[in-house]
Design a protein around this motif. Structure first.
Motif, PDB file in Angstrom:
ATOM      1  N   LEU A 151       0.901  -0.996  -0.016  1.00 29.44           N
ATOM      2  CA  LEU A 151      -0.037   0.050  -0.083  1.00 29.44           C
ATOM      3  C   LEU A 151       0.693   1.590  -0.036  1.00 29.44           C
ATOM      4  O   LEU A 151       0.743   1.950  -0.697  1.00 29.44           O
ATOM      5  N   GLY A 152       2.067   1.330   0.766  1.00 29.64           N
ATOM      6  CA  GLY A 152       3.259   2.192   1.039  1.00 29.64           C
ATOM      7  C   GLY A 152       3.514   2.535  -0.135  1.00 29.64           C
ATOM      8  O   GLY A 152       3.989   3.496  -0.934  1.00 29.64           O
ATOM      9  N   GLU A 153       4.360   1.654  -1.530  1.00 30.12           N
ATOM     10  CA  GLU A 153       4.137   1.668  -2.718  1.00 30.12           C
ATOM     11  C   GLU A 153       3.549   2.148  -3.446  1.00 30.12           C
ATOM     12  O   GLU A 153       3.847   3.371  -3.856  1.00 30.12           O
ATOM     13  N   MET A 154       2.473   1.872  -3.478  1.00 32.06           N
ATOM     14  CA  MET A 154       0.912   2.717  -4.148  1.00 32.06           C
ATOM     15  C   MET A 154       1.112   4.095  -4.181  1.00 32.06           C
ATOM     16  O   MET A 154       1.165   4.971  -5.108  1.00 32.06           O
ATOM     17  N   ALA A 155       0.977   4.279  -3.060  1.00 34.61           N
ATOM     18  CA  ALA A 155       1.185   5.879  -2.119  1.00 34.61           C
ATOM     19  C   ALA A 155       1.793   6.435  -2.505  1.00 34.61           C
ATOM     20  O   ALA A 155       1.417   7.781  -3.047  1.00 34.61           O
ATOM     21  N   ALA A 156       3.590   5.633  -2.881  1.00 32.57           N
ATOM     22  CA  ALA A 156       4.590   6.009  -2.928  1.00 32.57           C
ATOM     23  C   ALA A 156       3.975   6.964  -4.677  1.00 32.57           C
ATOM     24  O   ALA A 156       4.170   8.202  -5.168  1.00 32.57           O
ATOM     25  N   GLY A 157       3.739   6.005  -5.159  1.00 31.72           N
ATOM     26  CA  GLY A 157       3.714   6.284  -7.060  1.00 31.72           C
ATOM     27  C   GLY A 157       2.517   7.580  -7.301  1.00 31.72           C
ATOM     28  O   GLY A 157       2.947   7.893  -8.247  1.00 31.72           O
ATOM     29  N   ILE A 158       1.228   7.495  -5.876  1.00 36.08           N
ATOM     30  CA  ILE A 158       0.509   8.231  -6.458  1.00 36.08           C
ATOM     31  C   ILE A 158       1.310   9.936  -6.187  1.00 36.08           C
ATOM     32  O   ILE A 158       0.648  11.057  -7.577  1.00 36.08           O
ATOM     33  N   LYS A 163       3.133  14.444  -7.598  1.00 40.04           N
ATOM     34  CA  LYS A 163       4.490  15.994  -8.249  1.00 40.04           C
ATOM     35  C   LYS A 163       5.150  16.250  -9.261  1.00 40.04           C
ATOM     36  O   LYS A 163       4.928  17.545  -9.357  1.00 40.04           O
ATOM     37  N   ASN A 164       4.356  15.238 -10.304  1.00 35.78           N
ATOM     38  CA  ASN A 164       4.903  15.750 -11.657  1.00 35.78           C
ATOM     39  C   ASN A 164       3.128  16.750 -12.037  1.00 35.78           C
ATOM     40  O   ASN A 164       4.036  17.507 -12.828  1.00 35.78           O
ATOM     41  N   GLY A 165       2.151  16.547 -11.407  1.00 37.39           N
ATOM     42  CA  GLY A 165       1.025  17.512 -11.900  1.00 37.39           C
ATOM     43  C   GLY A 165       2.040  18.764 -11.428  1.00 37.39           C
ATOM     44  O   GLY A 165       1.674  19.978 -11.879  1.00 37.39           O
ATOM     45  N   LEU A 166       2.198  19.134 -10.127  1.00 37.71           N
ATOM     46  CA  LEU A 166       2.483  20.338  -9.284  1.00 37.71           C
ATOM     47  C   LEU A 166       3.954  20.783 -10.578  1.00 37.71           C
ATOM     48  O   LEU A 166       3.948  22.268 -10.266  1.00 37.71           O
ATOM     49  N   ALA A 167       4.723  20.459 -10.501  1.00 34.92           N
ATOM     50  CA  ALA A 167       5.331  20.951 -11.221  1.00 34.92           C
ATOM     51  C   ALA A 167       5.056  21.790 -12.625  1.00 34.92           C
ATOM     52  O   ALA A 167       5.642  22.586 -13.300  1.00 34.92           O
ATOM     53  N   THR A 168       3.996  20.552 -13.214  1.00 31.86           N
ATOM     54  CA  THR A 168       3.824  21.557 -14.730  1.00 31.86           C
ATOM     55  C   THR A 168       3.164  22.862 -14.055  1.00 31.86           C
ATOM     56  O   THR A 168       2.853  23.728 -14.982  1.00 31.86           O
ATOM     57  N   ILE A 169       2.028  22.378 -13.245  1.00 31.27           N
ATOM     58  CA  ILE A 169       1.281  23.543 -12.689  1.00 31.27           C
ATOM     59  C   ILE A 169       2.508  24.967 -12.585  1.00 31.27           C
ATOM     60  O   ILE A 169       2.470  26.056 -12.601  1.00 31.27           O
ATOM     61  N   SER A 170       3.503  24.421 -11.506  1.00 29.28           N
ATOM     62  CA  SER A 170       4.826  25.641 -11.579  1.00 29.28           C
ATOM     63  C   SER A 170       4.928  25.937 -12.338  1.00 29.28           C
ATOM     64  O   SER A 170       5.439  27.505 -13.176  1.00 29.28           O
ATOM     65  N   GLY A 171       5.425  25.445 -13.516  1.00 29.66           N
ATOM     66  CA  GLY A 171       5.994  25.892 -14.882  1.00 29.66           C
ATOM     67  C   GLY A 171       4.808  27.263 -15.319  1.00 29.66           C
ATOM     68  O   GLY A 171       5.783  27.911 -15.832  1.00 29.66           O
ATOM     69  N   TYR A 172       4.083  26.617 -15.658  1.00 32.87           N
ATOM     70  CA  TYR A 172       3.331  27.787 -16.203  1.00 32.87           C
ATOM     71  C   TYR A 172       2.504  28.891 -15.389  1.00 32.87           C
ATOM     72  O   TYR A 172       2.852  30.199 -16.092  1.00 32.87           O
ATOM     73  N   GLY A 173       3.147  28.804 -14.405  1.00 31.94           N
ATOM     74  CA  GLY A 173       2.885  29.563 -12.993  1.00 31.94           C
ATOM     75  C   GLY A 173       4.027  31.001 -13.435  1.00 31.94           C
ATOM     76  O   GLY A 173       3.242  31.998 -13.545  1.00 31.94           O
ATOM     77  N   GLN A 174       5.129  29.841 -13.117  1.00 35.57           N
ATOM     78  CA  GLN A 174       6.473  30.857 -13.399  1.00 35.57           C
ATOM     79  C   GLN A 174       6.442  31.534 -14.770  1.00 35.57           C
ATOM     80  O   GLN A 174       6.734  32.681 -14.314  1.00 35.57           O
ATOM     81  N   THR A 200       5.086  20.230  -1.241  1.00 36.26           N
ATOM     82  CA  THR A 200       6.780  20.497   0.275  1.00 36.26           C
ATOM     83  C   THR A 200       5.387  18.551   1.001  1.00 36.26           C
ATOM     84  O   THR A 200       6.548  17.910   1.102  1.00 36.26           O
ATOM     85  N   MET A 201       4.202  18.931   0.851  1.00 38.35           N
ATOM     86  CA  MET A 201       3.355  17.933   1.273  1.00 38.35           C
ATOM     87  C   MET A 201       3.956  16.434   0.410  1.00 38.35           C
ATOM     88  O   MET A 201       4.197  15.735   1.153  1.00 38.35           O
ATOM     89  N   ALA A 202       3.745  16.110  -0.792  1.00 34.09           N
ATOM     90  CA  ALA A 202       3.706  15.114  -1.041  1.00 34.09           C
ATOM     91  C   ALA A 202       5.044  14.840  -0.922  1.00 34.09           C
ATOM     92  O   ALA A 202       5.575  13.509  -1.311  1.00 34.09           O
ATOM     93  N   SER A 203       6.958  15.625  -0.950  1.00 33.05           N
ATOM     94  CA  SER A 203       7.862  14.855  -0.748  1.00 33.05           C
ATOM     95  C   SER A 203       7.968  14.590   1.115  1.00 33.05           C
ATOM     96  O   SER A 203       8.208  13.802   0.707  1.00 33.05           O
ATOM     97  N   GLU A 204       7.744  15.034   1.662  1.00 27.43           N
ATOM     98  CA  GLU A 204       7.182  14.580   3.052  1.00 27.43           C
ATOM     99  C   GLU A 204       6.552  13.128   3.282  1.00 27.43           C
ATOM    100  O   GLU A 204       6.856  12.456   4.132  1.00 27.43           O
ATOM    101  N   PHE A 205       5.418  12.944   1.996  1.00 25.97           N
ATOM    102  CA  PHE A 205       3.790  12.030   1.953  1.00 25.97           C
ATOM    103  C   PHE A 205       5.465  10.823   1.437  1.00 25.97           C
ATOM    104  O   PHE A 205       5.400   9.689   2.037  1.00 25.97           O
ATOM    105  N   LEU A 206       5.803  11.279   0.912  1.00 24.69           N
ATOM    106  CA  LEU A 206       7.150   9.737  -0.785  1.00 24.69           C
ATOM    107  C   LEU A 206       8.044   9.900   0.756  1.00 24.69           C
ATOM    108  O   LEU A 206       8.549   8.110   0.731  1.00 24.69           O
ATOM    109  N   THR A 207       8.904  10.275   1.615  1.00 28.19           N
ATOM    110  CA  THR A 207       9.389  10.478   2.507  1.00 28.19           C
ATOM    111  C   THR A 207       9.258   9.208   3.841  1.00 28.19           C
ATOM    112  O   THR A 207      10.211   8.363   4.508  1.00 28.19           O
ATOM    113  N   PHE A 208       7.899   9.591   3.552  1.00 29.84           N
ATOM    114  CA  PHE A 208       6.891   8.514   5.060  1.00 29.84           C
ATOM    115  C   PHE A 208       6.707   7.234   4.456  1.00 29.84           C
ATOM    116  O   PHE A 208       7.329   6.765   4.871  1.00 29.84           O
TER     117      PHE A 208
END
Length: 273
Positions: A151-158, A163-174, A200-208
């Motif tokens: 379950l953790g592996e699946m959640a980490a993949g999500i 994060k990839n989607g956020l990177a796209t949003i951030s790129g257009y925002g910049q 940041t939340m997604a990164s912390e979740f991935l670490t968990f």
């Protein structure tokens, strides 16, 4: 040396059975309990089962193959083993004691052949019992942990895709931050702040979800603190913040994981900011 008498042999046999860690139950040819050693009495939850029929002793307990296939009612299988003289080895008994405690017992049934070869059926039966309750519980806990790991592996993949989607949003925002419209720039700035927080939340979740193995080594804490402060300055600068960072004091070398250290410090500084 004189040969042991029958009473001596019987006393030795009883003493041996009394100290066996495995349970031993003797049934006569009719399936009635003739004897049960202390380990068997403890496993089955009977203070004294002598004289009980197999159906009274085993009640609604079932026998299973180690792989989980149900063989049938345990009392019925004891009766069939007495009749057919067929040995049943290494089966699992799903048993509940008279006071309601669930047990998982390893079972082997050994029919005793009659001295009269013309007599049908067995002269009696030995039932060997091994309490597997703790082992079963450990196996179930291991299985649960494996499921949680999946379950953790699946959640980490999500979270990674998030994060990839956020990177796209951030790129257009910049790109929109260069808009000549001040109102648009202000709104885009708010969007980018939210994107940064979610990232940041997604990164912390991935670490968990995927805890990294700690690599202990000599860490230059002074250099690490300055790297963390610089990382915060860069992030604050991207948001056109008036934040200032100052470093005071000396920082010794310590033992630890540099990556985990810097991640923790940057998170602490970001939270303080």
């Amino acid at each position: 040396m004189a040969a042991a008498t029958a009473p001596d042999a019987l006393r030795l046999s009883n003493e041996l059975l009394g100290h066996l860690p495995s349970g031993v139950v003797f049934f006569d040819a009719q399936g009635t309990v003739l004897a049960a050693n202390p380990a068997a009495r403890a496993a089955l939850g009977f203070e004294q089962p002598l004289g009980l029929a197999a159906r009274e002793l085993l009640r609604d307990a079932d026998l299973y193959e180690p792989g989980g296939e149900r063989l049938g009612a345990a009392a019925t299988l004891v009766e069939e083993a007495l009749e057919s003289r067929r040995i049943l080895q290494r089966k699992n008994l799903h048993y509940t004691t008279p006071d309601g405690h669930g047990r998982r017992l390893g079972v082997t049934l050994f029919p005793l052949r009659s001295q009269d070869s013309q007599t049908p059926g067995a002269a009696g039966l030995i039932c060997l019992l091994t309490d597997l309750t703790v082992i079963q519980a450990l196996e179930e806990e291991l299985h649960r942990r494996q499921n949680l790991s999946s379950l953790g592996e699946m959640a980490a993949g999500i979270a990674h895709e998030f994060k990839n989607g956020l990177a796209t949003i951030s790129g257009y925002g910049q790109m929109l931050r260069s808009s000549p419209d001040a109102d648009v720039r202000a709104k885009v700035g708010k969007i980018l702040e939210q994107v940064s927080q979610l990232n940041t939340m997604a990164s912390e979740f991935l670490t968990f979800a995927r805890p990294l193995p700690i690599q202990f080594e000599r860490v230059d804490l002074d250099a690490l603190v300055r790297q963390s402060a610089e990382a915060l300055r860069v992030q604050a600068g991207a948001r056109r913040s008036s934040l200032t960072v100052s470093i005071e004091g000396t920082f010794p070398a310590v033992a630890g994981d540099a990556i985990v250290f810097i991640s923790s410090l940057v998170n602490l500084l970001r939270s303080a900011a």
